[in-house]
Design a protein around this motif. Sequence first.
Motif, PDB file in Angstrom:
ATOM      1  N   MET A 433       0.827  -1.145   0.195  1.00  0.00           N
ATOM      2  CA  MET A 433       0.013   0.090   0.044  1.00  0.00           C
ATOM      3  C   MET A 433       0.956   1.404  -0.139  1.00  0.00           C
ATOM      4  SD  MET A 433      -2.994   1.318  -0.291  1.00  0.00           S
ATOM      5  CE  MET A 433      -3.912  -0.413   0.066  1.00  0.00           C
ATOM      6  N   LYS A 434       2.012   1.180   0.689  1.00  0.00           N
ATOM      7  CA  LYS A 434       3.076   2.479   0.662  1.00  0.00           C
ATOM      8  C   LYS A 434       3.247   2.752  -0.700  1.00  0.00           C
ATOM      9  CE  LYS A 434       4.908   1.588   5.196  1.00  0.00           C
ATOM     10  NZ  LYS A 434       6.078   1.438   5.801  1.00  0.00           N
ATOM     11  N   THR A 435       3.529   1.778  -1.580  1.00  0.00           N
ATOM     12  CA  THR A 435       3.738   1.991  -3.015  1.00  0.00           C
ATOM     13  C   THR A 435       2.783   2.611  -3.850  1.00  0.00           C
ATOM     14  OG1 THR A 435       5.248   0.100  -2.887  1.00  0.00           O
ATOM     15  CG2 THR A 435       4.861   0.958  -5.246  1.00  0.00           C
ATOM     16  N   HIS A 436       1.462   2.182  -3.537  1.00  0.00           N
ATOM     17  CA  HIS A 436       0.416   2.787  -4.383  1.00  0.00           C
ATOM     18  C   HIS A 436       0.120   4.110  -3.783  1.00  0.00           C
ATOM     19  CE1 HIS A 436      -1.126  -0.736  -6.310  1.00  0.00           C
ATOM     20  NE2 HIS A 436      -0.674  -1.239  -5.346  1.00  0.00           N
ATOM     21  N   LEU A 437       0.283   4.489  -2.395  1.00  0.00           N
ATOM     22  CA  LEU A 437       0.173   5.700  -2.098  1.00  0.00           C
ATOM     23  C   LEU A 437       1.217   6.799  -2.502  1.00  0.00           C
ATOM     24  CD1 LEU A 437      -0.900   5.231   1.869  1.00  0.00           C
ATOM     25  CD2 LEU A 437      -2.274   5.992  -0.270  1.00  0.00           C
ATOM     26  N   ARG A 438       2.301   6.232  -2.471  1.00  0.00           N
ATOM     27  CA  ARG A 438       3.520   7.032  -2.923  1.00  0.00           C
ATOM     28  C   ARG A 438       3.336   7.297  -4.771  1.00  0.00           C
ATOM     29  NH1 ARG A 438       7.112   4.232  -1.104  1.00  0.00           N
ATOM     30  NH2 ARG A 438       7.695   2.873  -3.125  1.00  0.00           N
ATOM     31  N   ARG A 441       0.479  10.040  -4.707  1.00  0.00           N
ATOM     32  CA  ARG A 441       1.010  11.514  -4.624  1.00  0.00           C
ATOM     33  C   ARG A 441       1.924  11.996  -5.417  1.00  0.00           C
ATOM     34  NH1 ARG A 441       1.606   9.227   0.863  1.00  0.00           N
ATOM     35  NH2 ARG A 441       3.891   8.636   0.218  1.00  0.00           N
TER      36      ARG A 441
END
Length: 528
Positions: A433-438, A441
Amino acid sequence: ITGGKILTYCDNQAVVTKLKKGWSIWRYRHTKGPDGDLQALLCQVTKQLQKDFQTQHSSEWVQGHQDKDKQKDLTRQATLNIRMDHAAKKAYDLPQPWQTDTYISILQAEVCAIYINNRKLTSHIHLSLAERWHEREAREYLSQRHNIDADLFPIIYWDPLRFALKKLSTHRRATAVKALHRHLPSQSKLFKQGRVTMSSLCPRCIHTEETNAHIYCCMNDAALKQRKLDWFELWKQLHKMHRTANIIEQTWRYYLQPLLGIPLGQSVIEGLTIAHGNVATLLQTAIQEQTAIGWDKLLLGLGSSTWKAIQDAIDSANPNAPKRNATDWMNSAVYQLIKFSLRCWKCRNTMIHGASRQEQRQIALQRVRDKITEIYANPPTLAPQFRSIYELPLTHRLKMSVHAAEHWVSLITHQAKVSHHNFQCLLRRHKPMKTHLRTMRREARSQAKERAQPTTPRKVHSRAVQAAVQEMRHKLYAKRANKMRTTTIEHRRTRGSQPASQPSTHLAPMSSIMSPTIAHPILRLHPP
């Protein structure tokens, strides 16, 4: 020469056949066997005598090494053969100028000869050519594996190592070569290769990592006791049967016993004089050379050539010198040292795997049962396509044979590796999920940056196209949505109420959306 006849005796039947049938046969003339130049020289001399003095020559075979049978009465020919054998052994110990060199020309009966490094090959032609062909690769390997540089190569006495390896059987020779190059399947090596999953500790003492060097110094009580017995047997062979010099024995004991974990103790020869004169100089040189080579290498056959010179110097000064020469002593010493190393490895295998076949089978069965019990206690995570471990109860698994149990354990190990590999591939395929949010953004920042830029004709056209698409969608789907909404409201109202009026929909014309200043082709309105 008696009556114009010359009779020669030889203990090699091939040479006798060659001299009888003559060198005119092609395979005799072009095959380089042992001492081919001497045989050619003998043939040339006999032919010259036959030409000059009209003599006749004949050759007969005599059995060699008849001196081993002490009770047998020897003939004159056998006695001469024994004397020639002793003379030939002494000739091998002569210095380099007396050995075969380039001054030996190609004889007429030889037809051809082979020279390597300005030295004529007279025996072991195939072996000498093979060694010369692979010499560079062997030197590079020894330099990388054992740190033997160009200065140490002439110091090491290689002939006894060749003698010892040739004397061993094929299986023991392979084990000796593995021990020499530190390739024995020790616990540390098996653990690095993944063939042992528990630990790299020594299974005998369970204190230290079992490397090839640890095999000879393991402090397990049973291993140390057996190693002491083998060590005493080694010196029994070297001292009593081969008459090893006391100086060499004392020096080897002093440097080798700490490597083997055997205490030095009180030796009978410790009170003797160390050395003096030329022997003292040779002893100091031998210790320095062996230290450069490695004292652990001496147990595996890599010894300095100065040890032979010390033994030769002591034997020459001894009025009761043994019959064997220094070369035979060095060959026997290296052979006994390699046998001691092999006995240490055999003792280790006997303690771990058992001595007899039945004992080995029982130990293997107990080990595989322990592995099955551990798998049932801590089951690995397997993929859904594999069968469950608990398909059979533990009591049924423990009744399996050794072969079937080992096969099942290896199958479960392979399935666990495959499941882990597939899970890792699945994790790499799905981003967290961190990769998707990054990514979101980053996309928002790029859109904000694009909106902050000044208006361009391309931007105007793009926005007009988007507005037209929105208008088209509104026209196509607004009536259907309003109709469904009206039907639902009317169904819910009570009977006699007024029907709901449909809301009016106002659509802006396309001409008001598109900029009149820019001429664009008429957009084709079609459903998305």
